[in-house]
Design a protein around this motif. Structure first.
Motif, short mmCIF file in Angstrom:
data_model
loop_
_atom_site.label_atom_id
_atom_site.label_comp_id
_atom_site.label_asym_id
_atom_site.label_seq_id
_atom_site.Cartn_x
_atom_site.Cartn_y
_atom_site.Cartn_z
N SER A 179 0.77 -1.25 0.08
CA SER A 179 0.04 0.04 0.09
C SER A 179 0.90 1.32 0.02
CB SER A 179 -0.94 -0.02 1.20
OG SER A 179 -0.27 -0.05 2.36
N GLY A 180 2.05 1.20 0.82
CA GLY A 180 2.80 2.27 0.67
C GLY A 180 3.55 2.58 -0.45
N VAL A 181 3.98 1.56 -1.44
CA VAL A 181 4.51 1.63 -2.62
C VAL A 181 3.74 2.32 -3.86
CG1 VAL A 181 5.84 0.52 -4.53
CG2 VAL A 181 6.27 0.07 -2.17
N ILE A 182 2.40 1.54 -3.71
CA ILE A 182 1.30 2.01 -4.58
C ILE A 182 1.01 3.64 -4.24
CG2 ILE A 182 -0.98 1.64 -5.65
CD1 ILE A 182 -0.44 -1.18 -5.13
N GLY A 209 0.06 9.45 -4.27
CA GLY A 209 0.21 10.68 -3.89
C GLY A 209 0.97 11.63 -4.44
N GLY A 210 1.93 10.96 -5.10
CA GLY A 210 2.59 11.84 -6.00
C GLY A 210 1.82 12.45 -7.22
N PHE A 211 1.10 11.77 -7.68
CA PHE A 211 0.07 12.11 -8.72
C PHE A 211 -0.78 13.09 -8.22
CE2 PHE A 211 -4.01 11.89 -10.76
CZ PHE A 211 -3.64 12.13 -12.15
N HIS A 222 3.47 12.45 1.19
CA HIS A 222 2.76 12.04 -0.20
C HIS A 222 2.37 10.79 -0.29
CE1 HIS A 222 4.73 15.64 -2.82
NE2 HIS A 222 3.85 16.19 -1.72
N ALA A 223 3.46 9.82 0.13
CA ALA A 223 3.28 8.43 0.18
C ALA A 223 2.18 8.08 1.10
CB ALA A 223 4.33 7.55 0.25
N THR A 224 2.16 8.70 2.32
CA THR A 224 1.32 8.24 3.47
C THR A 224 -0.32 8.58 2.87
OG1 THR A 224 2.73 8.70 5.04
CG2 THR A 224 0.58 8.61 5.64
N VAL A 225 -0.42 9.75 2.11
CA VAL A 225 -1.73 10.31 1.92
C VAL A 225 -2.06 9.52 0.65
CG1 VAL A 225 -3.11 12.17 0.50
CG2 VAL A 225 -1.45 12.76 2.57
N VAL A 235 -5.48 6.72 0.64
CA VAL A 235 -6.46 6.57 -0.40
C VAL A 235 -6.52 5.29 -1.16
CG1 VAL A 235 -6.79 7.70 -2.91
CG2 VAL A 235 -6.31 9.31 -1.11
N VAL A 236 -5.46 4.65 -1.20
CA VAL A 236 -5.17 3.30 -1.96
C VAL A 236 -6.12 2.24 -0.69
CG1 VAL A 236 -3.92 1.34 -2.45
CG2 VAL A 236 -3.23 3.57 -3.33
N VAL A 237 -5.84 2.37 0.39
CA VAL A 237 -6.59 1.54 1.27
C VAL A 237 -7.85 1.73 1.52
CG1 VAL A 237 -6.65 0.86 3.69
CG2 VAL A 237 -4.61 1.01 2.82
N LEU A 238 -8.26 3.13 1.35
CA LEU A 238 -9.74 3.09 1.43
C LEU A 238 -10.53 2.88 0.03
CD1 LEU A 238 -9.74 6.63 3.15
CD2 LEU A 238 -10.27 4.38 4.20
#
Length: 84
Positions: free
Chosen positions: A37-40, A45-47, A68-71, A75-78
């Protein structure tokens, strides 16, 4: 270790930290799910920050990338929870 290999290690560590922080915020699983989830989330987040033109005004690049990666990981997890 070459510079390219060091870059990958730093990228994976940022993803792991971001995935861990996201799992603390939204609840989550183990080490592998945090890493994935962090890598994706780093890409997402960067985008998102680039697309919306959001600048945090922080000089430390590593801190900005982790945010950026945390945000993105949140989003990915949700989104994954909505799909599954």
């Amino acid at each position: 270790m070459s510079i390219a290999a060091q870059g990958w290690v730093v990228f994976l560590l940022i993803g792991l930290v971001a995935g861990f922080l996201a799992s603390l915020i939204v609840g989550g699983g183990g080490l592998i799910s945090c890493l994935v989830s962090g890598v994706i989330g780093a890409f997402v987040g960067g985008f998102l920050f680039n697309y919306f033109g959001i600048s945090l005004g922080i000089e430390n690049v590593l801190v900005v990338e982790i945010i950026h990666a945390t945000v993105g990981a949140i989003v990915v997890v949700l989104l994954a929870r909505l799909i599954v």
